[in-house]
Design a protein around this motif. Structure first.
Motif, PDB file in Angstrom:
ATOM      1  N   ALA A  30     -11.136   1.671  -9.000  1.00  0.00           N
ATOM      2  CA  ALA A  30      -9.770   0.869  -8.381  1.00  0.00           C
ATOM      3  C   ALA A  30      -9.892   1.251  -6.747  1.00  0.00           C
ATOM      4  CB  ALA A  30      -8.834   1.727  -9.201  1.00  0.00           C
ATOM      5  N   ASP A  31     -10.489   1.882  -6.304  1.00  0.00           N
ATOM      6  CA  ASP A  31     -10.351   2.062  -4.720  1.00  0.00           C
ATOM      7  C   ASP A  31     -11.472   1.257  -4.025  1.00  0.00           C
ATOM      8  OD1 ASP A  31      -8.552   4.160  -5.212  1.00  0.00           O
ATOM      9  OD2 ASP A  31     -10.183   5.489  -6.092  1.00  0.00           O
ATOM     10  N   VAL A  32     -12.487   0.508  -4.937  1.00  0.00           N
ATOM     11  CA  VAL A  32     -13.162  -0.184  -3.854  1.00  0.00           C
ATOM     12  C   VAL A  32     -12.520  -1.515  -3.263  1.00  0.00           C
ATOM     13  CG1 VAL A  32     -15.214  -2.000  -4.346  1.00  0.00           C
ATOM     14  CG2 VAL A  32     -15.245  -0.064  -5.627  1.00  0.00           C
ATOM     15  N   SER A  88       2.722   9.664   2.199  1.00  0.00           N
ATOM     16  CA  SER A  88       4.180   8.909   2.293  1.00  0.00           C
ATOM     17  C   SER A  88       3.895   7.527   1.880  1.00  0.00           C
ATOM     18  CB  SER A  88       4.519   9.203   3.695  1.00  0.00           C
ATOM     19  OG  SER A  88       3.641   8.256   4.542  1.00  0.00           O
ATOM     20  N   SER A  89       2.884   6.849   2.106  1.00  0.00           N
ATOM     21  CA  SER A  89       2.447   5.492   1.570  1.00  0.00           C
ATOM     22  C   SER A  89       1.594   5.370   0.400  1.00  0.00           C
ATOM     23  CB  SER A  89       1.967   4.908   2.865  1.00  0.00           C
ATOM     24  OG  SER A  89       0.411   5.253   2.994  1.00  0.00           O
ATOM     25  N   GLN A  90       0.994   6.380  -0.086  1.00  0.00           N
ATOM     26  CA  GLN A  90       0.068   6.345  -1.246  1.00  0.00           C
ATOM     27  C   GLN A  90      -0.961   5.515  -0.861  1.00  0.00           C
ATOM     28  OE1 GLN A  90       0.692   8.250  -4.085  1.00  0.00           O
ATOM     29  NE2 GLN A  90       2.274   9.141  -2.774  1.00  0.00           N
ATOM     30  N   LYS A  91      -1.146   5.171   0.369  1.00  0.00           N
ATOM     31  CA  LYS A  91      -2.529   4.309   0.757  1.00  0.00           C
ATOM     32  C   LYS A  91      -3.537   4.916   0.975  1.00  0.00           C
ATOM     33  CE  LYS A  91       0.227   0.253   2.316  1.00  0.00           C
ATOM     34  NZ  LYS A  91       0.825  -0.499   3.329  1.00  0.00           N
ATOM     35  N   ILE A  92      -4.755   4.497   0.859  1.00  0.00           N
ATOM     36  CA  ILE A  92      -5.880   5.062   1.418  1.00  0.00           C
ATOM     37  C   ILE A  92      -5.960   5.029   2.874  1.00  0.00           C
ATOM     38  CG2 ILE A  92      -7.428   2.981   0.862  1.00  0.00           C
ATOM     39  CD1 ILE A  92      -9.695   5.190   0.163  1.00  0.00           C
ATOM     40  N   ALA A  93      -6.439   6.028   3.408  1.00  0.00           N
ATOM     41  CA  ALA A  93      -6.142   6.045   5.026  1.00  0.00           C
ATOM     42  C   ALA A  93      -7.672   6.215   5.631  1.00  0.00           C
ATOM     43  CB  ALA A  93      -5.370   7.253   5.520  1.00  0.00           C
TER      44      ALA A  93
END
Length: 193
Positions: A30-32, A88-93
């Motif tokens: 799911a992270d691709v 805070s954003s739940q995004k991959i950094a």
């Protein structure tokens, strides 16, 4: 401290690591696409100091293959990769990786990168400290990293995380047709607080 035999093959137990501002977790299918989009959106920025954004990870399939290679390294106890997710954003950094694990010498290298929009928030420093804690808990004694002398942000991350400068490796990396000197840093288990 873990008690590994010198010739024992130990698989990394990659688990989620929770910090104050970041969560480190193993990457899955799911992270691709989100990881590819992060790389794509920061490709020029990342290419200033890294060779792979213009040589590798040019498609989602390339990113998936890279993730498969990282998972294989973890299964062989030779490395590990965690995605750095901003709480805070739940995004991959970005990502942080262990490599060249030498169980006999209890040492490994560590490398990290963040997408352009996630820099300057302390995320890489926190991720590096979290991975150091995990590494030393697994029985490693020494972590080392190198950073281009021209990558002042990465050098600052290493210093903020307590890594000690050991010297300059002359013409350490061929980057886009020219050689870059790198600063070598290390952190020992006994230095880690």
């Amino acid at each position: 401290m873990s008690d590994f035999l010198d010739d024992e093959l130990c698989e990394f137990s990659l688990q989620e690591v929770d910090g104050e501002c970041v969560v480190l977790r193993p990457l899955g299918e799911a992270d691709v696409q989100p990881l590819f989009e992060l790389i794509e959106g920061s490709r020029e920025f990342l290419s200033d100091h890294l060779p792979w954004p213009v040589e590798e990870c040019l498609t989602p399939e390339d990113v998936s293959a890279k993730m498969d290679a990282w998972n294989l390294q973890a299964q062989m106890a030779n490395g590990a990769c965690w995605g750095i997710f901003e709480k805070s954003s739940q995004k991959i950094a970005g990502c942080i990786m262990l490599g060249w694990v030498q169980w006999k010498n209890r040492s490994a290298t560590v490398s990290y990168w963040l997408g352009q929009d996630f820099c300057g928030r302390g995320l890489a420093t926190e991720a590096l400290l979290l991975v150091a804690g995990e590494s030393f808990a697994m029985g490693l004694n020494r972590l080392e990293l190198t950073s281009s002398v021209n990558n002042l942000k990465s050098v600052a991350v290493a210093r903020r995380a307590g890594f000690q400068e050991e010297g300059v490796c002359r013409e350490y990396e061929l980057l886009h047709g020219h050689f870059e000197d790198h600063i070598r840093f290390s952190l020992l288990a006994r230095d880690f607080c």
